[in-house]
Scaffold this motif. Sequence first.
Motif, PDB file in Angstrom:
ATOM      1  N   GLY A  12      29.772  73.280  41.327  1.00 19.49           N
ATOM      2  CA  GLY A  12      29.477  74.514  40.620  1.00 19.49           C
ATOM      3  C   GLY A  12      30.527  74.900  39.604  1.00 19.49           C
ATOM      4  N   GLY A  13      31.553  74.071  39.441  1.00 15.42           N
ATOM      5  CA  GLY A  13      32.615  74.355  38.483  1.00 15.42           C
ATOM      6  C   GLY A  13      32.102  74.341  37.054  1.00 15.42           C
ATOM      7  N   GLY A  14      32.746  75.124  36.209  1.00 14.94           N
ATOM      8  CA  GLY A  14      32.294  75.252  34.831  1.00 14.94           C
ATOM      9  C   GLY A  14      32.788  74.150  33.928  1.00 14.94           C
ATOM     10  N   HIS A  15      32.344  74.207  32.683  1.00 20.76           N
ATOM     11  CA  HIS A  15      32.754  73.225  31.692  1.00 20.76           C
ATOM     12  C   HIS A  15      34.213  73.440  31.305  1.00 20.76           C
ATOM     13  CE1 HIS A  15      32.715  75.661  27.803  1.00 20.76           C
ATOM     14  NE2 HIS A  15      32.458  76.541  28.765  1.00 20.76           N
ATOM     15  N   THR A  16      34.823  72.405  30.762  1.00 19.02           N
ATOM     16  CA  THR A  16      36.155  72.517  30.180  1.00 19.02           C
ATOM     17  C   THR A  16      35.977  72.654  28.675  1.00 19.02           C
ATOM     18  OG1 THR A  16      37.017  71.048  31.904  1.00 19.02           O
ATOM     19  CG2 THR A  16      38.427  71.462  29.979  1.00 19.02           C
ATOM     20  N   PRO A  17      36.392  73.783  28.085  1.00 13.95           N
ATOM     21  CA  PRO A  17      36.154  74.008  26.661  1.00 13.95           C
ATOM     22  C   PRO A  17      36.857  72.986  25.765  1.00 13.95           C
ATOM     23  CG  PRO A  17      36.653  76.077  27.768  1.00 13.95           C
ATOM     24  CD  PRO A  17      36.944  74.975  28.750  1.00 13.95           C
ATOM     25  N   TRP A  18      36.333  72.846  24.551  1.00 15.55           N
ATOM     26  CA  TRP A  18      36.962  72.003  23.546  1.00 15.55           C
ATOM     27  C   TRP A  18      38.401  72.465  23.317  1.00 15.55           C
ATOM     28  CZ3 TRP A  18      35.144  67.557  21.907  1.00 15.55           C
ATOM     29  CH2 TRP A  18      33.768  67.323  21.860  1.00 15.55           C
ATOM     30  N   HIS A  19      39.319  71.493  23.229  1.00 15.22           N
ATOM     31  CA  HIS A  19      40.719  71.826  22.977  1.00 15.22           C
ATOM     32  C   HIS A  19      41.486  70.563  22.606  1.00 15.22           C
ATOM     33  CE1 HIS A  19      40.759  70.373  27.130  1.00 15.22           C
ATOM     34  NE2 HIS A  19      42.046  70.106  26.966  1.00 15.22           N
ATOM     35  N   ILE A  58      32.179  58.899  39.561  1.00 12.24           N
ATOM     36  CA  ILE A  58      31.638  60.045  38.839  1.00 12.24           C
ATOM     37  C   ILE A  58      30.269  59.651  38.299  1.00 12.24           C
ATOM     38  CG2 ILE A  58      31.910  61.542  36.827  1.00 12.24           C
ATOM     39  CD1 ILE A  58      34.869  61.406  37.180  1.00 12.24           C
ATOM     40  N   SER A  59      29.263  60.425  38.646  1.00 10.88           N
ATOM     41  CA  SER A  59      27.894  60.088  38.259  1.00 10.88           C
ATOM     42  C   SER A  59      27.649  60.388  36.785  1.00 10.88           C
ATOM     43  CB  SER A  59      26.900  60.882  39.111  1.00 10.88           C
ATOM     44  OG  SER A  59      26.974  62.262  38.775  1.00 10.88           O
ATOM     45  N   GLU A  60      26.563  59.857  36.294  1.00 13.22           N
ATOM     46  CA  GLU A  60      26.133  60.133  34.919  1.00 13.22           C
ATOM     47  C   GLU A  60      25.951  61.631  34.705  1.00 13.22           C
ATOM     48  OE1 GLU A  60      25.147  58.686  31.125  1.00 13.22           O
ATOM     49  OE2 GLU A  60      25.413  57.363  32.858  1.00 13.22           O
ATOM     50  N   GLN A  61      25.549  62.334  35.751  1.00 17.95           N
ATOM     51  CA  GLN A  61      25.289  63.773  35.673  1.00 17.95           C
ATOM     52  C   GLN A  61      26.547  64.554  35.305  1.00 17.95           C
ATOM     53  OE1 GLN A  61      23.715  65.329  39.318  1.00 17.95           O
ATOM     54  NE2 GLN A  61      22.723  67.071  38.347  1.00 17.95           N
ATOM     55  N   ILE A  62      27.692  64.087  35.786  1.00 20.74           N
ATOM     56  CA  ILE A  62      28.969  64.744  35.452  1.00 20.74           C
ATOM     57  C   ILE A  62      29.592  64.042  34.258  1.00 20.74           C
ATOM     58  CG2 ILE A  62      31.251  65.414  36.281  1.00 20.74           C
ATOM     59  CD1 ILE A  62      30.158  65.288  39.115  1.00 20.74           C
ATOM     60  N   GLY A  63      29.702  62.737  34.361  1.00 20.13           N
ATOM     61  CA  GLY A  63      30.170  61.922  33.244  1.00 20.13           C
ATOM     62  C   GLY A  63      31.655  62.029  32.960  1.00 20.13           C
ATOM     63  N   GLY A 103      30.416  70.799  33.082  1.00 21.90           N
ATOM     64  CA  GLY A 103      30.585  71.386  34.399  1.00 21.90           C
ATOM     65  C   GLY A 103      30.178  70.409  35.490  1.00 21.90           C
ATOM     66  N   ASN A 104      30.267  70.866  36.718  1.00 27.05           N
ATOM     67  CA  ASN A 104      29.925  70.025  37.861  1.00 27.05           C
ATOM     68  C   ASN A 104      28.736  70.630  38.601  1.00 27.05           C
ATOM     69  OD1 ASN A 104      29.764  68.439  40.124  1.00 27.05           O
ATOM     70  ND2 ASN A 104      31.791  68.941  40.919  1.00 27.05           N
ATOM     71  N   PRO A 105      27.512  70.172  38.278  1.00 29.17           N
ATOM     72  CA  PRO A 105      26.315  70.718  38.924  1.00 29.17           C
ATOM     73  C   PRO A 105      26.029  70.094  40.289  1.00 29.17           C
ATOM     74  CG  PRO A 105      25.663  69.059  37.342  1.00 29.17           C
ATOM     75  CD  PRO A 105      27.170  69.158  37.259  1.00 29.17           C
ATOM     76  N   THR A 106      26.869  69.152  40.721  1.00 29.19           N
ATOM     77  CA  THR A 106      26.636  68.454  41.986  1.00 29.19           C
ATOM     78  C   THR A 106      27.291  69.207  43.140  1.00 29.19           C
ATOM     79  OG1 THR A 106      28.629  67.061  42.021  1.00 29.19           O
ATOM     80  CG2 THR A 106      26.786  66.319  40.646  1.00 29.19           C
ATOM     81  N   ASP A 107      27.109  68.681  44.353  1.00 27.84           N
ATOM     82  CA  ASP A 107      27.721  69.302  45.531  1.00 27.84           C
ATOM     83  C   ASP A 107      28.958  68.529  45.998  1.00 27.84           C
ATOM     84  OD1 ASP A 107      26.526  67.044  46.510  1.00 27.84           O
ATOM     85  OD2 ASP A 107      25.250  68.050  47.985  1.00 27.84           O
TER      86      ASP A 107
END
Length: 279
Positions: A121-128, A151-156, A218-222
């Motif tokens: 459920g973690g969020g994205h890491t912004p551009w920087h 790391i799955s394709e879903q997270i990448g 982000g991390n939509p996985t569990d």
Amino acid sequence: MEKQVNELPDLDSTYEITVDQIAEYRKNGHVMIRQAAKSDEIKVYEPIFTHWVKELNYHDKPVEERDTYGKAFIQIGNLWLKSEQIKRFVTAKRFAKIAAQLMGVKAVRLYHDQALFKEPGGGHTPWHQDQIYWPFNTDKMITMWMPLVPISEQIGSMTFASGSQKMGYISKLVISDESHRSMAEYIEGKGFEKVTYGAMAAGDATFHAGWTLHSAPGNPTDTLRKVMTVIYVADDAVIVEPDSNARRSDLAGCLPGQKPGETPCSPLNPLLYSEDWEA
């Protein structure tokens, strides 16, 4: 819990990178190195990193109640000072030599390490750009980003703006919603190609330049996305007068006792690889 240091896999053996990989890095500011560490090596180290990240996790709120930076990851720096086992990984000659070869320098030192664990459920890491935090005026800094678990394709992998490292210091914006909006507009305006490497195995690694614009989904996985990073700096890089609070903080924390005009040589910046060692 932890194995004795002499029981851990030796990470000083050489990994032969190719001329094409070096050229790709220098052109795009990033490159994928598959199995920089073998899966059986990572299998031994992963529980050690996991133990220390859990031990040192500073978050006291659920993911959904944090700000953008807090949602992005559990971030623990200089883990190598906490554990002799982690020190063996962070100071490994194998990884440091890859970093030196990609940058085309004779020798590299450790700048610092960071565990970046992205929770379910973690969020994205912004551009920087990483290097807005680092008080050096050089293009010879590089980050190794290595997952400790598949790391799955879903997270990448992270997403990189190819060629953006050639622009140097673009903005002083630290990682934030503002940096994400501003840098996304900048990338579109400049027409940089956005590249992601998709699924990664434990022990695969991306290397990217300090000035390369990048972000992460982000991390939509569990499952916990467990990543370890090591930042390297050329041995002859020169420290500059900090021009921001972020850089002042890094000068004090990562280069203790050092001043502008000097090269990195504090106790926190050991030499990790030199061509002279090959002679």
